[in-house]
Design a protein around this motif. Structure first.
Motif, mmCIF file in Angstrom:
data_model
loop_
_atom_site.group_PDB
_atom_site.id
_atom_site.type_symbol
_atom_site.label_atom_id
_atom_site.label_comp_id
_atom_site.label_asym_id
_atom_site.label_seq_id
_atom_site.Cartn_x
_atom_site.Cartn_y
_atom_site.Cartn_z
ATOM 1 N N PRO A 53 -0.359 -20.602 3.219
ATOM 2 C CA PRO A 53 -1.810 -20.924 2.835
ATOM 3 C C PRO A 53 -2.571 -19.758 3.382
ATOM 4 O O PRO A 53 -3.700 -19.554 2.581
ATOM 5 N N TRP A 54 -2.205 -19.083 4.254
ATOM 6 C CA TRP A 54 -3.141 -18.107 4.766
ATOM 7 C C TRP A 54 -3.049 -16.801 3.746
ATOM 8 O O TRP A 54 -3.855 -15.790 3.862
ATOM 9 N N ASN A 55 -2.073 -16.680 3.009
ATOM 10 C CA ASN A 55 -2.098 -15.606 1.809
ATOM 11 C C ASN A 55 -3.032 -15.829 0.877
ATOM 12 O O ASN A 55 -3.228 -15.037 -0.226
ATOM 13 N N ARG A 56 -3.906 -16.896 0.689
ATOM 14 C CA ARG A 56 -4.848 -16.892 0.103
ATOM 15 C C ARG A 56 -5.864 -15.783 0.395
ATOM 16 O O ARG A 56 -6.800 -15.419 -0.234
ATOM 17 N N PHE A 57 -5.748 -15.331 1.604
ATOM 18 C CA PHE A 57 -6.683 -14.299 2.141
ATOM 19 C C PHE A 57 -6.148 -12.875 2.137
ATOM 20 O O PHE A 57 -6.817 -12.210 2.356
ATOM 21 N N ALA A 58 -4.991 -12.674 1.187
ATOM 22 C CA ALA A 58 -4.634 -11.377 1.099
ATOM 23 C C ALA A 58 -5.071 -10.531 0.115
ATOM 24 O O ALA A 58 -5.862 -11.072 -0.865
ATOM 25 N N LYS A 59 -5.416 -9.318 0.642
ATOM 26 C CA LYS A 59 -5.818 -8.507 -0.292
ATOM 27 C C LYS A 59 -4.772 -7.661 -1.168
ATOM 28 O O LYS A 59 -3.869 -7.424 -0.776
ATOM 29 N N LEU A 60 -5.226 -7.180 -2.480
ATOM 30 C CA LEU A 60 -4.313 -6.270 -3.117
ATOM 31 C C LEU A 60 -4.317 -5.039 -2.583
ATOM 32 O O LEU A 60 -5.259 -4.499 -1.918
ATOM 33 N N THR A 61 -3.150 -4.171 -2.538
ATOM 34 C CA THR A 61 -3.002 -2.802 -2.007
ATOM 35 C C THR A 61 -3.962 -2.146 -2.814
ATOM 36 O O THR A 61 -4.333 -1.886 -3.767
ATOM 37 N N ARG B 234 1.140 2.741 26.040
ATOM 38 C CA ARG B 234 0.455 1.996 25.195
ATOM 39 C C ARG B 234 1.136 2.164 23.533
ATOM 40 O O ARG B 234 1.911 3.262 23.447
ATOM 41 N N VAL B 235 1.004 1.119 22.848
ATOM 42 C CA VAL B 235 1.506 1.299 21.460
ATOM 43 C C VAL B 235 0.204 1.021 20.630
ATOM 44 O O VAL B 235 -0.413 0.190 20.658
ATOM 45 N N ILE B 236 0.193 2.233 19.763
ATOM 46 C CA ILE B 236 -1.140 2.050 18.709
ATOM 47 C C ILE B 236 -0.289 1.397 17.526
ATOM 48 O O ILE B 236 0.692 1.957 16.859
ATOM 49 N N SER B 237 -0.728 -0.135 17.051
ATOM 50 C CA SER B 237 0.092 -0.560 16.028
ATOM 51 C C SER B 237 -0.828 -0.599 14.694
ATOM 52 O O SER B 237 -2.161 -0.806 14.954
ATOM 53 N N VAL B 238 -0.210 -0.451 13.551
ATOM 54 C CA VAL B 238 -1.061 -0.520 12.363
ATOM 55 C C VAL B 238 -0.644 -1.504 11.505
ATOM 56 O O VAL B 238 0.737 -1.651 11.302
ATOM 57 N N ARG B 239 -1.411 -1.752 10.677
ATOM 58 C CA ARG B 239 -0.999 -2.283 9.221
ATOM 59 C C ARG B 239 -1.380 -1.847 8.034
ATOM 60 O O ARG B 239 -2.586 -1.471 8.027
ATOM 61 N N MET B 240 -0.601 -2.071 6.884
ATOM 62 C CA MET B 240 -0.912 -1.472 5.396
ATOM 63 C C MET B 240 -0.713 -2.588 4.528
ATOM 64 O O MET B 240 0.530 -3.171 4.371
ATOM 65 N N ASP B 241 -1.597 -3.017 3.935
ATOM 66 C CA ASP B 241 -1.459 -3.905 2.639
ATOM 67 C C ASP B 241 -0.512 -3.454 1.653
ATOM 68 O O ASP B 241 -0.780 -2.488 1.184
ATOM 69 N N TYR B 242 0.349 -4.285 1.005
ATOM 70 C CA TYR B 242 1.357 -3.825 -0.147
ATOM 71 C C TYR B 242 1.244 -4.381 -1.244
ATOM 72 O O TYR B 242 1.769 -4.036 -2.289
ATOM 73 N N LEU B 243 0.534 -5.706 -1.195
ATOM 74 C CA LEU B 243 0.749 -6.423 -2.498
ATOM 75 C C LEU B 243 0.107 -5.861 -3.940
ATOM 76 O O LEU B 243 -0.952 -5.559 -3.749
ATOM 77 N N PRO B 244 1.099 -5.818 -4.840
ATOM 78 C CA PRO B 244 0.471 -4.987 -6.086
ATOM 79 C C PRO B 244 -0.167 -5.871 -7.047
ATOM 80 O O PRO B 244 -0.755 -5.341 -7.839
ATOM 81 N N GLU B 245 -0.086 -7.193 -6.931
ATOM 82 C CA GLU B 245 -0.327 -8.087 -8.146
ATOM 83 C C GLU B 245 -0.585 -9.616 -7.301
ATOM 84 O O GLU B 245 -0.337 -9.665 -6.251
ATOM 85 N N THR B 246 -1.334 -10.286 -8.106
ATOM 86 C CA THR B 246 -1.675 -11.537 -7.704
ATOM 87 C C THR B 246 -0.418 -12.462 -7.631
ATOM 88 O O THR B 246 0.472 -12.219 -8.436
ATOM 89 N N GLY B 247 -0.705 -13.789 -6.993
ATOM 90 C CA GLY B 247 0.465 -14.626 -7.113
ATOM 91 C C GLY B 247 0.981 -15.181 -8.219
ATOM 92 O O GLY B 247 2.140 -15.493 -8.285
ATOM 93 N N ALA B 248 0.109 -15.346 -9.329
ATOM 94 C CA ALA B 248 0.498 -15.994 -10.597
ATOM 95 C C ALA B 248 1.526 -15.247 -11.133
ATOM 96 O O ALA B 248 2.576 -15.660 -11.831
ATOM 97 N N GLY B 249 1.498 -13.900 -11.288
ATOM 98 C CA GLY B 249 2.452 -13.023 -11.857
ATOM 99 C C GLY B 249 3.880 -12.973 -10.995
ATOM 100 O O GLY B 249 4.857 -13.130 -11.669
ATOM 101 N N MET B 250 3.711 -13.231 -9.756
ATOM 102 C CA MET B 250 4.974 -13.278 -8.831
ATOM 103 C C MET B 250 5.926 -14.598 -9.281
ATOM 104 O O MET B 250 7.007 -14.759 -9.485
#
Ligand code: B12
Ligand code: SF4
Length: 356
Positions: free
Chosen positions: A257-265, A76-92
């Motif tokens: 469009p799915w990144n509207r639901f992104a969470k900041l890290t 088996r493979v235990i798969s993990v994910r970790m959010d990295y976004l440090p700021e909202t889209g406007a700054g980028m």
């Protein structure tokens, strides 16, 4: 905990997900190891030479798509994910749309994720060990031939989108992946379902038309490859398309469009160091070799080295609006540069001086 029955394994899987979350992973899933379809796509991608000079992508035979070949005994493979976004889209967006600003991919602004995630995965493995005793495992974060996205998709963490990054319905795509290969026969999670539908936003926005068809990225055209992976000269016809992107590229994710639901890290370590999210091209071009080393300490950026750093910035300065100040800065660097950098400076100077 008794592991001698399916109930015991189900309870262990539940605990692993809970421990993983307390260690800072946003989601943890379990995948089986049959990657037959992904292997077919990988073989096709390699046959088309889409990997360019990333010879490590073809070096390991089928180890990448057959987990049992990479780590014998893996079930088996235990798969993990970790959010990295440090700021909202406007700054980028602001940084990207200001041609004299230096755009650095959001994943690389803070501490190198490989180190952070590896140590968390080790803690997760240690926690499992504390519960059940010795077990077979190996942890990876982009550190070995592993098909991370295909495994994560099977583990239910998200689907591979048309830009080929993994997308999660509730969290977008601004996250890293990691995994633990194990011999534990944990119950397998349901794979994620694709929700790209008819959307083609990433294909349309890609500045260098690197997404040659849905789900197929020709890395040789991708700005991430050109600025990070490619060691030699950047092909001249692609240079204008880089704009002010000096390390990686986020456009296909920014438009999704799915990144509207992104969470900041939630990780302080992923927050920008040395104002890397808001630097100006001329300032970073003026860094000495020592400054480069100091300001990229502990960061993924460091692995491209000072020479490729200057190469990339020279291209971005060639793409910037014409200005005598930029032309002067380029000229000043000409005499003490390596042949690779010099060639890119000459190209940039030609563009800067053409209509002044
Ligand atoms: C090589 C590589 C690159 C290369 C090539 C990208 C690529 N698409 O392969 C380059 C340098 C360009 C790159 C860039 C980036 N990368 Co990268 N990269 C990798 C790496 C090391 C291997 C990826 C791989 O296996 N490629 C092989 C090809 C065959 O896979 P694929 O394109 O994903 O194709 C799959 C599907 O699209 C599908 N498929 C392929 N062809 C077809 C055809 C049809 C018809 C269909 C239906 C399906 C299909 O099957 C394939 C296998 O599952 C992984 C880490 C790892 N070990 O997995 C990180 C990884 C994928 N990268 C990552 C990141 C963050 C990036 C960037 C966003 C960085 C940046 N901001 O600059 C960009 C995104 C560019 C993009 N649009 O892909 C993350 C992605 C996290 C996520 N949410 O998905 C990873 C997982 C690293 C990590 N540990 O977090 N990367
Ligand atoms: S990272 Fe940039 S260049 Fe690469 S596929 Fe996405 S939009 Fe295109």
């Amino acid at each position: 905990m008794s592991l001698n029955n399916t109930g015991g394994m189900a309870k262990l899987a539940e605990n692993i997900k809970h421990w993983g979350q307390t260690l800072g992973f946003q989601q943890i899933g379990v995948a089986g190891i049959d990657l037959t379809e992904a292997e077919r796509h990988l073989d096709n991608w390699l046959a088309l030479n889409y990997h360019g000079a990333m010879t490590y992508m073809q070096r390991h035979g089928h180890k990448r798509s057959r987990p049992g070949l990479l780590h014998p005994g893996t079930q088996r493979v235990i798969s993990v994910r970790m959010d990295y976004l440090p700021e909202t889209g406007a700054g980028m967006q602001r940084q990207l749309e200001t041609p004299v600003s230096a755009y650095i991919s959001r994943y690389a602004l803070g501490r190198d994720y490989h180190k952070l995630m590896r140590s968390r995965l080790q803690k997760l493995a240690d926690r499992i060990h504390a519960e059940i005793g010795a077990f077979g495992y190996r942890a990876f974060v982009d550190s070995a031939p592993v098909l991370e996205k295909a495994l994560a998709e099977k583990a239910g963490l998200g689907w591979i989108g048309k830009h080929s990054n993994l997308i999660n319905r509730k969290a977008g795509s601004w996250f890293f992946l990691g995994e633990i290969y194990t011999d534990l026969p944990l119950p397998i999670d349901e794979p994620a379902v694709n929700h790209c539908g008819n959307c083609r936003a990433c294909l349309v926005i890609c500045p260098s038309q690197a997404i040659v068809a849905p789900y197929q990225v020709d890395a040789r055209r991708c700005i991430s490859y050109l600025t990070i992976e490619l060691h030699g000269p950047i092909p001249e016809d692609l240079r204008p398309l880089l704009g002010n992107r000096i390390y990686g590229c986020d456009d296909c994710q920014l438009v999704c469009p799915w990144n509207r639901f992104a969470k900041l890290t939630a990780e302080n370590d992923f927050h920008p160091r040395h104002r890397l999210n808001s630097q100006q091209l001329l300032d970073v071009f003026a860094w000495t070799g020592q400054e480069f080393l100091t300001k990229t300490e502990g960061s993924a950026i460091r692995r491209i080295g000072y020479e490729r750093w200057l190469r990339n910035i020279a291209v971005a300065l060639g793409n910037a609006p014409k200005s005598p100040v930029i032309a002067d800065a380029l000229k000043q660097r000409l005499h003490d540069s390596t042949p690779l950098v010099k060639e890119h400076i000459v190209w940039a100077l030609q563009r800067q001086l053409s209509a002044l």
